[in-house]
Design a protein around this motif. Structure first.
Motif, mmCIF file in Angstrom:
data_model
loop_
_atom_site.group_PDB
_atom_site.id
_atom_site.type_symbol
_atom_site.label_atom_id
_atom_site.label_comp_id
_atom_site.label_asym_id
_atom_site.label_seq_id
_atom_site.Cartn_x
_atom_site.Cartn_y
_atom_site.Cartn_z
ATOM 1 N N THR A 182 0.836 -1.202 0.000
ATOM 2 C CA THR A 182 0.000 0.000 0.000
ATOM 3 C C THR A 182 0.876 1.260 0.000
ATOM 4 O O THR A 182 0.516 2.274 -0.608
ATOM 5 C CB THR A 182 -0.961 -0.048 1.198
ATOM 6 N N GLN A 183 2.042 1.167 0.645
ATOM 7 C CA GLN A 183 2.976 2.297 0.567
ATOM 8 C C GLN A 183 3.526 2.434 -0.852
ATOM 9 O O GLN A 183 3.723 3.544 -1.341
ATOM 10 C CB GLN A 183 4.098 2.116 1.590
ATOM 11 N N ILE A 184 3.751 1.306 -1.499
ATOM 12 C CA ILE A 184 4.184 1.346 -2.905
ATOM 13 C C ILE A 184 3.080 1.974 -3.766
ATOM 14 O O ILE A 184 3.358 2.803 -4.656
ATOM 15 C CB ILE A 184 4.483 -0.079 -3.424
ATOM 16 N N ARG A 242 5.086 7.857 -12.838
ATOM 17 C CA ARG A 242 6.105 7.344 -13.751
ATOM 18 C C ARG A 242 7.301 6.748 -13.009
ATOM 19 O O ARG A 242 8.351 6.509 -13.617
ATOM 20 C CB ARG A 242 6.616 8.480 -14.657
ATOM 21 N N PHE A 243 7.175 6.540 -11.688
ATOM 22 C CA PHE A 243 8.321 6.029 -10.926
ATOM 23 C C PHE A 243 8.834 4.728 -11.525
ATOM 24 O O PHE A 243 8.065 3.791 -11.767
ATOM 25 C CB PHE A 243 7.945 5.810 -9.455
ATOM 26 N N VAL A 257 11.925 -3.348 -3.261
ATOM 27 C CA VAL A 257 10.830 -3.566 -4.200
ATOM 28 C C VAL A 257 11.141 -2.885 -5.533
ATOM 29 O O VAL A 257 11.324 -1.664 -5.579
ATOM 30 C CB VAL A 257 9.508 -3.002 -3.620
ATOM 31 N N HIS A 258 11.196 -3.670 -6.586
ATOM 32 C CA HIS A 258 11.442 -3.122 -7.922
ATOM 33 C C HIS A 258 10.097 -2.733 -8.536
ATOM 34 O O HIS A 258 9.213 -3.578 -8.698
ATOM 35 C CB HIS A 258 12.165 -4.158 -8.784
ATOM 36 N N VAL A 259 9.963 -1.439 -8.847
ATOM 37 C CA VAL A 259 8.705 -0.899 -9.362
ATOM 38 C C VAL A 259 8.940 -0.342 -10.762
ATOM 39 O O VAL A 259 9.909 0.391 -10.995
ATOM 40 C CB VAL A 259 8.193 0.243 -8.448
ATOM 41 N N SER A 260 8.062 -0.707 -11.688
ATOM 42 C CA SER A 260 8.173 -0.180 -13.045
ATOM 43 C C SER A 260 6.805 -0.201 -13.703
ATOM 44 O O SER A 260 6.033 -1.148 -13.501
ATOM 45 C CB SER A 260 9.172 -1.033 -13.854
ATOM 46 N N ALA A 261 6.493 0.848 -14.469
ATOM 47 C CA ALA A 261 5.239 0.915 -15.223
ATOM 48 C C ALA A 261 4.030 0.651 -14.332
ATOM 49 O O ALA A 261 3.087 -0.043 -14.729
ATOM 50 C CB ALA A 261 5.266 -0.071 -16.403
ATOM 51 N N VAL A 290 4.563 -3.745 -9.372
ATOM 52 C CA VAL A 290 5.676 -4.334 -8.614
ATOM 53 C C VAL A 290 6.212 -5.475 -9.455
ATOM 54 O O VAL A 290 5.496 -6.435 -9.760
ATOM 55 C CB VAL A 290 5.223 -4.835 -7.237
ATOM 56 N N VAL A 291 7.489 -5.365 -9.846
ATOM 57 C CA VAL A 291 8.099 -6.366 -10.720
ATOM 58 C C VAL A 291 8.594 -7.554 -9.894
ATOM 59 O O VAL A 291 8.358 -8.707 -10.225
ATOM 60 C CB VAL A 291 9.271 -5.745 -11.512
ATOM 61 N N SER A 292 9.296 -7.251 -8.798
ATOM 62 C CA SER A 292 9.831 -8.281 -7.912
ATOM 63 C C SER A 292 10.185 -7.620 -6.589
ATOM 64 O O SER A 292 10.247 -6.392 -6.499
ATOM 65 C CB SER A 292 11.077 -8.949 -8.514
ATOM 66 N N PHE A 293 10.404 -8.444 -5.579
ATOM 67 C CA PHE A 293 10.825 -7.875 -4.297
ATOM 68 C C PHE A 293 11.572 -8.911 -3.479
ATOM 69 O O PHE A 293 11.555 -10.104 -3.785
ATOM 70 C CB PHE A 293 9.636 -7.298 -3.515
#
Lengths: 325, 325
Positions: free
Chosen positions: B143-145, B154-155, B169-173, B176-179
């Protein structure tokens, strides 16, 4: 010079075999004692939950008498030598036996006598060892090292003493050259019993393949061990990780990581494992993954041999000084 | 459509400002709630020690009412939306909100409604996220993400959420991509409070230089961190290691080791720290030693923004469906 045990009620002591002296391993959480015949023959054994960390200084003598009282010679006869190793000699315990500083032999020629009120006792506590850089300490393990040296005077190699705080000890020419402690056993107990992992790590049980897989991972990528731990919880939540597998893998990861870190100690050396049998076997299995064939020695036998060596040194000294034994 | 708080006794709510909905972060050990005006404006805050891990399933609704009851619209009016994130949605807690599986957006468009007996409540619990390989889970941090993405659509980078179980946490588009989770905070608490180190590690206090020295050591030689820990005890016994220095060095060693292990996450990325201010600063300082200039975001603001985004998505959906809001 020696008394005979007079009561047939003393369990384990054959009537008529003399108790010449008493060997004691007094750790933080319990006490073990052996009635000794001659230089190095244990003829009876006892243990008590009166660990050194549970006692005030004035409670040690009564606790000792409670454990070994039936083995003592009667008042009026020469007092019985009681040779103690372990945490009873820590600061704040019975009487502080200040550390010897490595490099040095694992036990001193003349450990200090501990004053007692009961005249039947002649108590000495063996000191531990300390190292200045990097700072490290041991209390109790040095006596097992002394036992190893007593049995193998030419030993030149490394003793690994797995336990709550595992010690890696470089021994050469009868001296402890250096040593290093790892909190692996305590870390395992905390993670398995107190952390979020307690929900998915079994309280007991063993899966050797899972242990070895964890150890291989820890050995190959010790820097990644912290990244593996939470996965033992997540593996149960999103997969079907078995609790015994989780327990064994956790042990393997931590031991593998320790062995990777301790590589400067064991690489190319003669390694002897001195610890509880199951734990020594686990360390042996992990060391084999690293290509090292370690030997195992019996931890209790090493403790008794070390205490016996200290008592023999004392007797030799007393005799050469012409004093009353 | 919205009620007004009628009692002047409700602390922190200016009389006459509407409570439109309620945001709740319900963790293992406590609950925090915000009375919200409009889409994203908190006008009052409350907290309670009724953590999700302390409650049986049927105790959640009474605990919630105890915390936020005064903010609810009266019976007969439309129920008040209560959007909850965190461990209240874990299996065995209130109602299980099954994990979303990454890669996916951090919160679903239509989280399930939780049945309540009190008609004034319209409760939804946001699900956590899981990852299959390597296995990992989070509840609350997603939820913070979501809040971070709401503020920076756009982060593209990595959020580091330091805490008991730190998440990278890897974030794209918008997804969450992976963590990856690290038990660093729990490990620190166990070592400092429960292990042999408790005798020489201060219960509080901070020495920034000692922290950074520990972090530099942990970063440079993460494989050696297990070899350093017992030295914090020995350093006090054979040297004069200060308890606050020991505490700060321990924190640095563990965080440095974690950052070294998490290098595939942060290397060359835009990193945002979302955590308690002191802890985020510590991670920021350690990351700076690794040459990375991380930003800090306010953890509470991210939680509220994430809950607000979930509620806004819900309202949009409800409105587009023509249903009663």
């Amino acid at each position: 010079m020696t008394s005979r045990t007079s009561s047939p009620l003393i369990d384990g002591i054959a009537d008529g075999i003399a108790v010449d002296w008493i060997a004691v391993d007094w750790g933080s959480s319990n006490l073990r004692a052996w009635a000794m015949n001659g230089t190095s023959r244990p003829i009876s054994e006892t243990s008590a939950a009166t660990g050194a960390s549970t006692l005030a200084p004035d409670a040690f003598e009564p606790a000792l008498l409670g454990a070994i009282g039936p083995w003592l010679r009667e008042a009026g006869q020469p007092p019985t030598d009681v040779i103690i190793c372990g945490m009873a000699g820590a600061r704040g315990a019975w009487v502080e036996a200040p550390y010897g500083t490595v490099p040095c032999p694992p036990s001193p020629a003349n450990p200090a006598r501990v004053p007692t009120t009961d005249p039947r006792l002649a108590v000495r506590i063996l000191p531990g060892l300390s190292q200045t850089a990097p700072p490290d300490v041991m209390r109790g393990e040095e006596t097992q090292i002394a036992g190893l040296i007593a049995e193998e005077p030419r030993f030149d190699g490394v003793a690994c003493l797995p336990g709550t705080h595992t010690k890696w000890v470089h021994v050469s020419a009868g001296e402890v050259v250096s040593f290093a402690s790892y909190m692996t056993g305590e870390m395992f107990a905390l993670l398995a019993g107190q952390s979020v992992l307690r929900r998915t790590v079994a309280p007991d049980g063993w899966d050797e393949a899972a242990f070895l897989a964890g150890a291989e991972d820890g050995l190959a990528r010790p820097d990644r061990v912290p990244a593996r731990l939470f996965g033992l919880r997540a593996g149960a939540l999103v997969g079907d990780l078995d609790p015994v597998v989780a327990r064994s893998r956790l042990s393997g990861l931590l031991i593998g990581g320790e062995i990777a870190a301790a590589k400067p100690y064991w690489l190319g050396r003669d390694v002897v494992l001195i610890g509880a049998p199951a734990l020594s076997r686990a360390y042996g299995g992990a060391l084999a993954l690293a290509g090292l064939d370690a030997r195992e020695a019996d931890a209790t036998a090493m403790t008794i041999a070390g205490l016996a060596a200290a008592r023999a040194a004392l007797r030799t000294r007393v005799a050469s000084n012409g004093a009353h034994p």
